[in-house]
Design an enzyme around this catalytic site. Structure first.
Site, short mmCIF file in Angstrom:
data_model
loop_
_atom_site.label_atom_id
_atom_site.label_comp_id
_atom_site.label_asym_id
_atom_site.label_seq_id
_atom_site.Cartn_x
_atom_site.Cartn_y
_atom_site.Cartn_z
N TYR A 14 31.96 32.10 66.16
CA TYR A 14 32.52 33.38 66.59
C TYR A 14 32.32 33.62 68.08
O TYR A 14 33.30 33.68 68.85
CB TYR A 14 31.87 34.50 65.77
N THR A 119 18.15 37.34 70.96
CA THR A 119 18.48 38.44 70.07
C THR A 119 17.55 39.63 70.26
O THR A 119 16.38 39.46 70.64
CB THR A 119 18.39 37.97 68.60
N TYR A 143 14.06 34.92 61.73
CA TYR A 143 15.11 34.75 62.73
C TYR A 143 14.62 35.19 64.10
O TYR A 143 14.76 34.47 65.10
CB TYR A 143 16.36 35.53 62.32
N ILE A 209 26.14 50.55 52.26
CA ILE A 209 25.12 50.87 53.26
C ILE A 209 23.78 50.41 52.68
O ILE A 209 23.36 50.88 51.63
CB ILE A 209 25.06 52.37 53.55
N ASP A 287 15.13 44.37 58.27
CA ASP A 287 16.01 45.21 59.08
C ASP A 287 15.23 46.35 59.74
O ASP A 287 14.72 47.23 59.04
CB ASP A 287 17.12 45.83 58.21
#
Length: 329
Positions: A14, A119, A143, A209, A287
């Site tokens: 991408y 990131t 990550y 969500i 998250d």
């Protein structure tokens, strides 16, 4: 003077494919190395594509022998937070071990300029407020740790070997080529805006969500989105900095504005003119609640500012969604 020659690792993905197109338009000679595990050969426009893996020393040596590269850009990471929690070994292998092999090949062949995609996950679970590059915390998922490790490697390699690198800490890359040629084509798709657009186009029955009980104004995560075209422009400016002989550095790349998931839903409905079902599920592991960039450093050092708004990111991605897949009415 001949064109500068750049190796783009992961240039069929991408962000990488948008970067290749941007560099070619700016007059660079570009070679792409991609194993096509998640990338697409037809996304490489007007550049040489070498199918291979950044962790294969023989492939790298053949490539660096055949070309004299002025710089390397690295976009070949695994990037999904949830997947890194489920399978950290794959992430440490691809994002750390294989990157070390790429850097070793660069050293063997005398290539000393490197652009690295990092990131915002390196900051960990940050409190509300704009995050500065100096606010380094403790990543809360594998990550983020893989990127944090390579950032440290690059600092060490700069001191010991003279490798100069520009590190960009992405917040949330979004949007698509404004001309409609390129866009997000992940399978499966996990990013917020393309998932919303799939719901708007009818390819997905509902949008979920993940977490509506975060300590944010509406309970959903708050994120900073940056258009992929703006991101590519920043990378070119970082490359030009290294080509001028200047030192490397670390920069945030975001818009400096935070949007909750619910606000992004409203933007999508507004831009597309479509309504669609939305439901809620429990939080996903790894998250953080709030990630918004302070972009003052990159603005001052590189003269970069984001050009596109959230609605424009959604509009460009919607064009790619409908051109590629159509839209039910």
């Amino acid at each position: 003077m001949s064109a500068r020659n750049v190796l783009v690792v992961g240039g069929a993905g991408y962000i990488g494919s948008h970067m290749v197109d941007h560099l070619v338009r700016a007059g660079y000679a570009v070679t792409v190395l991609d194993n096509l595990s998640t990338g697409h050969a037809d996304a490489v426009l007007n550049a040489e594509l070498v199918v291979g893996d950044l962790g294969e020393p023989d492939t790298l040596d053949r490539l660096f022998t055949a070309h004299t590269f002025d710089a390397v850009m690295h976009f070949a990471a695994l990037t999904e937070v949830g997947a890194s929690v489920k399978d950290p070994e794959a992430y440490y292998d691809n994002n750390v071990a294989k990157t070390l092999r790429l850097l070793a090949a660069m050293r063997r062949h005398g290539v000393e300029r490197f652009i690295f995609s990092s990131t915002a996950a390196v900051y960990g679970d940050s409190i509300p407020g704009l995050i500065r590059e100096s606010d380094i915390g403790s990543p809360i998922n594998p990550y983020g740790w893989t990127k944090r490790i390579i950032e440290q490697v690059l600092r060490d390699y700069s001191r010991s070997y003279g490798l100069r690198s520009v590190v960009f800490r992405y917040f949330n890359a979004a949007g698509a080529d404004p001309e409609g040629q390129l866009g997000e084509r992940h399978d499966p798709e996990t990013h917020v805006i393309p998932l919303l657009l799939q719901a708007a186009s009818g390819r997905r029955q509902t949008f979920t969500i993940f977490g509506d009980d975060y300590p944010t104004p509406d309970g959903s995560c708050v994120r900073d989105f940056v258009h992929v075209a703006d991101l590519c422009r920043a990378h070119r400016l970082g490359l030009e900095r290294l080509l001028r002989g200047e030192s490397g550095d670390v920069f945030n790349l975001g818009s400096g504005v935070g949007y909750s998931v619910r606000e992004v839903i409203e933007s999508t409905k507004r831009v597309t003119g479509r309504d669609f079902a939305v439901n809620s599920a429990s939080r996903r592991p790894g998250d953080p609640a709030y990630l918004v960039a302070d972009v003052a450093k990159v603005e001052q050092a590189l003269g970069w500012q984001p050009a596109y708004s959230l609605d424009e990111m959604v509009a460009h991605a919607w064009r790619f969604e409908t051109d590629t897949h159509g839209s039910s009415t």
